[in-house]
Design an enzyme around this catalytic site. Structure first.
Site, mmCIF file in Angstrom:
data_model
loop_
_atom_site.group_PDB
_atom_site.id
_atom_site.type_symbol
_atom_site.label_atom_id
_atom_site.label_comp_id
_atom_site.label_asym_id
_atom_site.label_seq_id
_atom_site.Cartn_x
_atom_site.Cartn_y
_atom_site.Cartn_z
ATOM 1 N NE ARG A 20 127.495 50.117 7.326
ATOM 2 C CZ ARG A 20 127.916 50.863 8.395
ATOM 3 N NH1 ARG A 20 129.164 51.258 8.639
ATOM 4 N NH2 ARG A 20 127.210 51.638 9.269
ATOM 5 C CG HIS A 22 114.070 72.701 7.817
ATOM 6 N ND1 HIS A 22 114.710 72.400 7.019
ATOM 7 C CD2 HIS A 22 113.758 71.896 8.660
ATOM 8 C CE1 HIS A 22 114.960 71.067 7.030
ATOM 9 N NE2 HIS A 22 114.476 70.759 8.359
#
EC number: 1.1.1.49
Length: 503
Positions: free
Chosen positions: A49, A250
């Site tokens: 943006r 993880h």
């Protein structure tokens, strides 16, 4: 099946954000520097943006890329060559206008890249999960391509939800838009060199493969330690905690690779099928068999406590350290404690796996240490096996030493790709092996959500306070002993540099 590396446009959504500047663009640059992608076959587009032009984006990225070539005489030249291949499109995420502008940019790029014919598109969403659904819908409606020589692929970043319900809601939004073949859920730990090496280590070496079971293994540890605290980001971390941050994703991925059965092939679906099977075999996490902690001030008072962070709500019970035991109810692992530990503001920074084998039969030796296989994921990738050897000289006493494979010592001039480099390349060639599948994600959240509900409920237990820079809560050693881990050398492993005068 994987594809050959063909012509691509890689678009980074969220191009002005920290993740893009610090991880995504540097990873793409790393592939460019190593010759894995070229200007003639791959163009890079940033989308965000923020109002800026091509040159302004390049100026923002350049300092981060220069860090990767600081020791190379022509480093800046390589960076400039890469950046000349990067363009920028500005637009909103929630309306069609920006995506239509992006589509026009693609057409211009394809004129030079493929004589005007469509090429593959890899869309990397370096964005918050809250906008994944709306962004993917706009991509599908405006710039989606699915032809013989031009496919669409989407990489989405963790977190994939906050709990089981939100994860399923996210999947419900994405499933009608893209197939599993088109979606790549990235967990960067799966791109780490040592994590990718686990299956080779296990199944490519008969001595490990045959001993990888409850008959031979006494205890497994998976450890994640950071030597720093939240450092002003406590307000963000407070909504996540250490369990969501690294354990549910993880470290659980590491656990599955350590404990899964041998896949029929290295095909991505075969590997992920076995990961899901072992996840489904894990018993519910025992709420009474965990340690939770929050770091306080350092012993000398020089380092602040978690609650000293001005961005942290007063009286927060946020967990910055956790240890928990996993029990896998199958023939291979039943009864073997698998302890996962993770924490911030600890004594060192490292991620490692320790597999401690059972002791040898008593009789010949009155007391002898257990063998232990240590796999260091970071820093400084290494594998070493602690073995018992005779002490040099006339005596028959034994000493623990190691068979050591430290990557830096053994492999000279090898390019060891960073995790994001490896995973982006995997996505480009269509290899899903190191990405998270939808059913895998669902089972992992189903495992952790009851524990998180308990720890964050009205009657949540108080975390133990541990000193910044310590090894964690004081009860950790007793916890590890209770889960069959046998410490050596006063609870800390000493690297075996042995001299006669140290006997």
């Amino acid at each position: 099946m994987t594809d050959k590396l063909s012509k691509y446009i890689i678009t980074v959504f969220g191009a002005s954000g920290d993740l893009s500047k610090k991880k995504t663009f540097p990873a793409i640059f790393g592939l460019f520097k190593q010759g894995e992608i070229s200007k003639d076959e791959c163009k890079i587009v940033g989308y965000a943006r923020s109002k800026m032009n091509d040159e302004e984006l390049r100026d923002r990225l350049k300092p981060f890329l220069l860090k990767q070539v600081s020791k190379e005489s022509n480093g800046e030249k390589i960076v400039d060559e890469f950046l000349s291949n990067v363009t920028y499109v500005q637009g909103p995420y929630d309306t069609d206008e920006g995506y239509q502008k992006l589509g026009e940019a693609y057409k211009e790029i394809e004129k030079s890249l493929n004589k005007g014919s469509p090429v593959n598109k890899l869309h990397y969403l370096a964005l918050p999960p809250s906008v994944f659904g709306s962004v993917c819908e706009k991509i599908k409606n405006n710039i989606y391509v699915n032809e013989d020589d031009a496919k669409t692929k989407i990489i989405v970043e963790k977190p994939f939800g906050h709990d089981l319900e939100s994860s399923r809601q996210l999947q419900k939004e994405l499933a009608p838009l893209f197939t599993e073949d088109e979606l790549y859920r990235i967990d960067h730990y799966l791109g780490k060199e040592m994590v990718k090496n686990l299956l080779i280590l296990r199944f490519g070496n008969i001595l490990f493969n045959s001993a990888w079971n409850k008959e031979n293994i006494q205890n497994i540890q998976i450890t994640f330690k950071e030597p720093f605290g939240t450092e002003g980001r406590g307000g963000y971390f407070n909504d996540i905690g250490i369990i969501r941050d690294v354990m549910q994703n993880h470290l659980l991925q590491v656990l599955t690779l350590l404990t899964m059965e041998r896949p029929v092939t290295f095909d991505s679906e075969a590997v992920r099928d076995e990961k899901v099977k072992v996840l489904k075999a894990i018993a519910p996490i025992d709420h009474d068999d965990i340690i939770i902690g929050q770091y306080g001030k350092s012993x000398d008072g020089s380092k602040p406590s978690y609650l000293d962070d001005e961005t942290v709500p007063e009286g927060s019970k946020c967990i910055t350290f956790a240890a928990m035991n996993f029990q896998i109810r199958n023939e291979r692992w039943d009864g073997v404690p698998i302890v996962m530990k993770a924490g911030k503001a600890l004594d060192v920074g490292k991620v490692e796996i320790r597999i401690q084998f059972k002791p040898v039969a008593s009789g010949m030796f009155s007391q002898i240490p257990n063998n232990e296989l240590v796999i260091r994921i970071q820093p400084d990738e290494a594998v070493y096996l602690k073995c018992n050897m005779k002490t040099p000289g006339l005596s028959t006493t034994t000493k623990i030493t190691d068979l050591n494979l430290t990557y830096a010592d053994r492999y000279e001039d090898f390019w060891i790709p960073q995790a994001y480099e490896a995973l982006i390349r995997d996505a480009l060639i269509g290899d899903h092996s190191n990405f998270v599948r939808d059913d895998e994600l669902d089972v992992s959240w189903a495992l952790f959500t009851p524990l998180l509900d308990y720890l964050e409920g009205e009657n949540a237990p108080e975390p133990t306070i541990y000193a910044y820079g310590s090894r964690g809560p004081v009860e950790l050693n007793x916890y590890m002993h209770x889960h069959n881990y046998k410490y050596m050398h006063g609870d800390i492993y000493q690297w075996p540099v042995t001299r006669p005068d140290s006997e």
